[in-house]
Enzyme design. Structure first.
Site, PDB file in Angstrom:
ATOM      1  N   ASP A 194       0.907  -1.179   0.029  1.00  0.00           N
ATOM      2  CA  ASP A 194      -0.107   0.020   0.184  1.00  0.00           C
ATOM      3  C   ASP A 194       0.773   1.232  -0.055  1.00  0.00           C
ATOM      4  OD1 ASP A 194      -1.664   2.329   0.668  1.00  0.00           O
ATOM      5  OD2 ASP A 194      -2.763   0.795   2.063  1.00  0.00           O
ATOM      6  N   HIS A 195       0.825   2.086  -1.097  1.00  0.00           N
ATOM      7  CA  HIS A 195       1.896   3.068  -1.187  1.00  0.00           C
ATOM      8  C   HIS A 195       1.456   4.219  -0.188  1.00  0.00           C
ATOM      9  CE1 HIS A 195       5.314   4.825  -3.118  1.00  0.00           C
ATOM     10  NE2 HIS A 195       5.022   5.091  -4.316  1.00  0.00           N
ATOM     11  N   ARG A 196       0.351   4.304   0.359  1.00  0.00           N
ATOM     12  CA  ARG A 196      -0.116   5.191   1.329  1.00  0.00           C
ATOM     13  C   ARG A 196       0.862   4.972   2.608  1.00  0.00           C
ATOM     14  NH1 ARG A 196      -6.061   4.154   1.648  1.00  0.00           N
ATOM     15  NH2 ARG A 196      -5.536   1.987   1.815  1.00  0.00           N
TER      16      ARG A 196
END
Ligand code: CAO
Length: 460
Positions: A432-434
């Site tokens: 999850d790039h967040r």
């Protein structure tokens, strides 16, 4: 208000601005008819705007517009000449809904029209649907979204009477999303009601995902191209499908590919497998690469703790976990399930191998309880036993990363002097790039590569 026109015996009539209450010298912001138009009683002729509200002036009589006497930007008051009409004499059926809103709105007090107090569409717009609105309705009317917020700009641009605007606002409908079926594409009350009805019948999950509208899947009769058979999806299929879809569209995924040199580790695995007792083998215990991968992932989570975390519901806080529970994707005849190996950091490779045998058997016998599949830190999806070179696994939310493992392959690797045959294991880490930056994604797979290539370290 209608008056005989100046042309004697012509039968033509002048249409004047009726009593519009306190409004005096209001600006024409839209002319909704043109010369040659056939209009029905109560069709809107013009929209005017004061500093308090907008309103539409309806046609007092049906007929054909012979001449238009005002233009956008003009100021009008009661008695101003709007147009010359050739009355049809017969009752023209209005295209609007029975409760013609414009007629009521004529005398509507300022607060009744308050919702449209925001500036309407550009004053230069002609009496037809603005292209922007046409585009919007084409896109969105197919899939009404009950959860979509009102976009004030498109709401103001919508081609609708003040009472329809008021009605839409009361229901929380973004008028800009509703296709008009009235005259010249005008949105009428029935359109708003149909929109709400469709939205309610679909429910929030059908078309709206986190405020995003997706195009509907058309219903297709596949039998037109050949023989087909319909198979019901299993409960697991339906459930996983729902979660996978949610995770796919709500999590910004990145997948980092890498390879680990497991030549020595696989030799160790084979030695350990050969050392299994008959009893262990009978119990279904197998020493596969998966046990080592679980140990390696635990080490990776210690090294990079952001991988062992979840975003809270607000999306503003990261919950860092101090436990090491590893989910394992298991393929069963009914679909995919993900039981969790709890506290993997406290277990030996033999314990893990035994547990893997148990949980995959339980999964295939449909004996897993919901609690067996909760509380994971990170998931491993191993397709190595089946095949493939790389794939892009979907993050198993609320976890933030998943490791995909494909089939290992003996590969010539340049050691600086010569090519040597090395057993290389493909890794695909989706995250999850967040929560995880690209640099940490690459660090995680590099770290896995490092420890998986160290058979002695893994044996400890
Ligand atoms: N490369 C080459 N061979 C591999 C391998 C790899 N990366 N990983 C496993 N193998 C071999 C094993 O050593 C075993 O060989 P033998 O039969 O000679 O002993 C064989 O493949 C079968 O392994 P396995 O599948 O029984 O055991 P596992 O520990 O590798 O995996 C489990 C267990 C439960 C994860 C697996 O059975 C499974 O269900 N995998 C599918 C997971 C899945 O569907 N993921 C998709 C998620 S996304 O839709």
């Amino acid at each position: 208000m209608v008056k005989d026109s100046g042309v004697k015996d012509s039968g033509l009539k002048e249409v004047l601005v009726p009593d519009i209450g306190d409004f005096d010298s209001v600006e024409v912001i839209e002319v909704l008819v043109a010369v040659g138009d056939t209009i029905a009683v109560e069709d809107s002729l013009i929209s005017v705007e004061s500093d308090k509200a907008t309103m539409e002036i309806p046609a007092p009589e049906a007929g054909v517009v012979v001449d238009v006497k005002i233009a956008v930007g003009d100021s009008v008051s009661q008695g101003s000449l709007l147009l010359i009409l050739e009355p049809s004499g017969d009752a023209v059926v209005a295209e609007e809904s029975a409760e013609t809103p414009a007629a009521q709105e004529t005398a509507a007090p300022a607060q009744a029209a308050a919702p449209v107090a925001s500036k309407p569409a550009s004053v230069a717009q002609p009496a037809h649907i603005p292209p922007q609105q046409t585009q919007q309705t084409q896109q969105t009317q197919q899939r009404p979204s009950p959860t979509a917020k009102i976009d004030e700009v498109s709401f103001a641009r919508a081609y609708a009477s003040p009472s329809v605007r008021k009605f839409a606002r009361e229901l929380g409908v973004d008028l800009g999303r509703v296709a008009g079926s009235g005259r010249k594409g005008r949105v009428i009350k029935d359109d708003v009601m149909a929109y709400v009805k469709q939205a309610l019948s679909q429910g929030p999950a059908a078309g709206a995902v986190g405020g995003m509208i997706v195009a509907p899947m058309p219903e297709i009769d596949f039998s037109q191209w050949g023989e087909v058979e319909t198979q019901k999806l299993s409960k697991i299929n339906k459930l996983t499908g729902k979660f996978l879809h949610r995770n796919w569209v709500t999590i910004p995924h990145v997948t980092q590919f890498d390879q680990a040199d497991i030549t020595d580790l696989d030799a160790l695995r084979k030695t350990m497998a050969a050392g299994l007792s008959q009893k262990q083998k009978d119990q279904g215990i197998k020493i596969t690469m998966l046990g080592f991968l679980i140990k390696a992932v635990v080490a990776g989570l210690r090294e990079l703790p952001r991988f062992n975390a979840s975003l809270d519901a607000s999306g503003e806080n990261l919950i860092l976990k101090n436990y090491f529970n590893i989910g394992i994707a298991v393929d069963t005849p009914d679909g995919l399930v993900v039981p969790v190996v709890r506290d993997a950091d406290t277990k030996s490779l033999a314990d893990i191998a035994a547990e893997l045998g148990e949980i995959s058997q339980k999964a295939r016998d449909k004996k897993l309880k919901p609690s067996d599949m909760q509380g994971g830190s990170m998931t491993i999806s191993s397709l190595g036993g089946i095949g493939g070179t790389q794939f892009t696994p979907i993050v198993n939310a609320p976890e933030v990363a998943i490791l995909g493992v494909s089939r290992h392959k003996m590969t010539p690797v340049w050691n600086g002097e010569v090519f040597t045959p090395r057993l290389m294991l493909p890794l695909s880490l989706s995250y999850d790039h967040r929560v995880v930056d690209g640099a940490d994604g690459a660090r995680f797979t590099s770290f896995l590569g490092k420890i998986l290539s160290d058979a002695d370290g893994m044996a400890e």
